[in-house]
Design a protein around this motif. Structure first.
Motif, PDB file in Angstrom:
ATOM      1  N   ASN A 153      14.677  -9.017 -21.343  1.00 13.21           N
ATOM      2  CA  ASN A 153      13.266  -7.809 -20.834  1.00 13.21           C
ATOM      3  C   ASN A 153      11.826  -9.483 -21.179  1.00 13.21           C
ATOM      4  O   ASN A 153      11.209  -9.686 -20.254  1.00 13.21           O
ATOM      5  CB  ASN A 153      12.967  -7.075 -20.338  1.00 13.21           C
ATOM      6  CG  ASN A 153      14.248  -6.070 -20.832  1.00 13.21           C
ATOM      7  OD1 ASN A 153      14.627  -6.970 -19.826  1.00 13.21           O
ATOM      8  ND2 ASN A 153      14.103  -5.315 -20.294  1.00 13.21           N
ATOM      9  N   THR A 154      11.908  -9.293 -22.016  1.00  9.95           N
ATOM     10  CA  THR A 154      10.922  -9.819 -22.940  1.00  9.95           C
ATOM     11  C   THR A 154      10.802 -11.530 -22.508  1.00  9.95           C
ATOM     12  O   THR A 154       9.388 -11.969 -21.919  1.00  9.95           O
ATOM     13  CB  THR A 154       9.857  -9.674 -24.918  1.00  9.95           C
ATOM     14  OG1 THR A 154      10.315  -7.932 -24.470  1.00  9.95           O
ATOM     15  CG2 THR A 154       9.033 -10.359 -24.617  1.00  9.95           C
ATOM     16  N   ILE A 155      11.584 -12.491 -22.903  1.00 13.27           N
ATOM     17  CA  ILE A 155      11.642 -13.969 -22.863  1.00 13.27           C
ATOM     18  C   ILE A 155      11.315 -13.660 -21.333  1.00 13.27           C
ATOM     19  O   ILE A 155      11.198 -14.617 -21.117  1.00 13.27           O
ATOM     20  CB  ILE A 155      13.174 -13.897 -22.854  1.00 13.27           C
ATOM     21  CG1 ILE A 155      13.078 -14.100 -24.750  1.00 13.27           C
ATOM     22  CG2 ILE A 155      13.283 -15.488 -22.713  1.00 13.27           C
ATOM     23  CD1 ILE A 155      14.809 -13.784 -25.068  1.00 13.27           C
ATOM     24  N   PHE A 156      12.080 -12.767 -20.272  1.00 13.98           N
ATOM     25  CA  PHE A 156      12.304 -12.966 -19.534  1.00 13.98           C
ATOM     26  C   PHE A 156      10.834 -12.657 -17.920  1.00 13.98           C
ATOM     27  O   PHE A 156      11.042 -12.778 -17.197  1.00 13.98           O
ATOM     28  CB  PHE A 156      13.882 -13.299 -18.419  1.00 13.98           C
ATOM     29  CG  PHE A 156      14.489 -13.983 -19.386  1.00 13.98           C
ATOM     30  CD1 PHE A 156      14.884 -15.224 -18.457  1.00 13.98           C
ATOM     31  CD2 PHE A 156      15.564 -13.049 -19.719  1.00 13.98           C
ATOM     32  CE1 PHE A 156      15.460 -16.396 -18.723  1.00 13.98           C
ATOM     33  CE2 PHE A 156      16.157 -14.397 -20.102  1.00 13.98           C
ATOM     34  CZ  PHE A 156      16.617 -15.496 -20.223  1.00 13.98           C
ATOM     35  N   GLY A 157      10.344 -12.068 -18.395  1.00 14.79           N
ATOM     36  CA  GLY A 157       9.303 -10.782 -18.143  1.00 14.79           C
ATOM     37  C   GLY A 157       9.689 -10.730 -16.777  1.00 14.79           C
ATOM     38  O   GLY A 157       8.695  -9.838 -16.329  1.00 14.79           O
ATOM     39  N   LYS A 158      11.426  -9.714 -17.019  1.00 18.91           N
ATOM     40  CA  LYS A 158      11.492  -8.817 -15.887  1.00 18.91           C
ATOM     41  C   LYS A 158      12.368  -8.056 -16.177  1.00 18.91           C
ATOM     42  O   LYS A 158      13.383  -8.454 -16.817  1.00 18.91           O
ATOM     43  CB  LYS A 158      11.670  -9.496 -15.463  1.00 18.91           C
ATOM     44  CG  LYS A 158      12.257  -9.981 -14.156  1.00 18.91           C
ATOM     45  CD  LYS A 158      12.037 -10.816 -13.354  1.00 18.91           C
ATOM     46  CE  LYS A 158      12.372 -11.832 -12.766  1.00 18.91           C
ATOM     47  NZ  LYS A 158      12.311 -12.722 -11.283  1.00 18.91           N
ATOM     48  N   PRO A 159      13.186  -6.951 -16.210  1.00 20.47           N
ATOM     49  CA  PRO A 159      13.954  -6.511 -16.676  1.00 20.47           C
ATOM     50  C   PRO A 159      15.406  -7.521 -16.597  1.00 20.47           C
ATOM     51  O   PRO A 159      16.266  -7.325 -15.499  1.00 20.47           O
ATOM     52  CB  PRO A 159      14.492  -5.050 -16.182  1.00 20.47           C
ATOM     53  CG  PRO A 159      12.880  -4.866 -15.467  1.00 20.47           C
ATOM     54  CD  PRO A 159      12.373  -6.385 -15.062  1.00 20.47           C
ATOM     55  N   VAL A 160      16.542  -6.748 -17.461  1.00 18.79           N
ATOM     56  CA  VAL A 160      17.935  -7.568 -17.541  1.00 18.79           C
ATOM     57  C   VAL A 160      18.910  -6.037 -16.857  1.00 18.79           C
ATOM     58  O   VAL A 160      20.476  -6.572 -17.212  1.00 18.79           O
ATOM     59  CB  VAL A 160      18.580  -8.305 -18.550  1.00 18.79           C
ATOM     60  CG1 VAL A 160      17.654 -10.123 -18.294  1.00 18.79           C
ATOM     61  CG2 VAL A 160      17.866  -7.387 -19.444  1.00 18.79           C
TER      62      VAL A 160
END
Length: 113
Positions: free
Chosen positions: A55-62
């Motif tokens: 989530n941190t890497i992509f800035g939104k929930p997986v």
């Protein structure tokens, strides 16, 4: 036979690799973060930490989780989570095809040593 493993580094502590992808696949298959973690012999806490890293890497929930406890809770992958698996597996297939002759040659060297 030698195998290729792909890890994508987005920064010093921002990585996506086979473990996180396998966890997402387990969550998708089992419908739960805790069940996905158990299937990989990890605690719910560790599974959640790995999801939070993604989530941190992509800035939104997986992953989307639903509270509710017995028979009411669970988790599903978001469109991003599904795309992450798809893209990672596509990169893995492409890299494996491109490196196959080299891996065979290296494996042959080990057998001949």
């Amino acid at each position: 036979m030698a195998e290729l493993s792909i890890r994508i580094d987005f920064g010093p502590e921002l990585r996506v690799g086979p473990g996180k992808i396998a966890l997402l696949e387990q969550i998708a298959a089992l419908g739960s973060i805790s069940a996905g973690g158990r299937a990989m012999d990890m605690s719910y806490r560790r599974a959640w930490e790995l999801i939070e890293e993604l989530n941190t890497i992509f800035g939104k929930p997986v992953v989307e989780s639903r509270s509710g406890g017995r028979k009411g809770g669970g988790a599903t992958l978001t469109p991003l989570g599904l795309a992450l698996i798809s893209r990672y597996r596509a990169m893995e297939r492409a890299a494996a095809a491109a490196t196959e002759p080299h891996l065979k040659a290296l494996a042959g060297e080990i057998a001949n040593a």
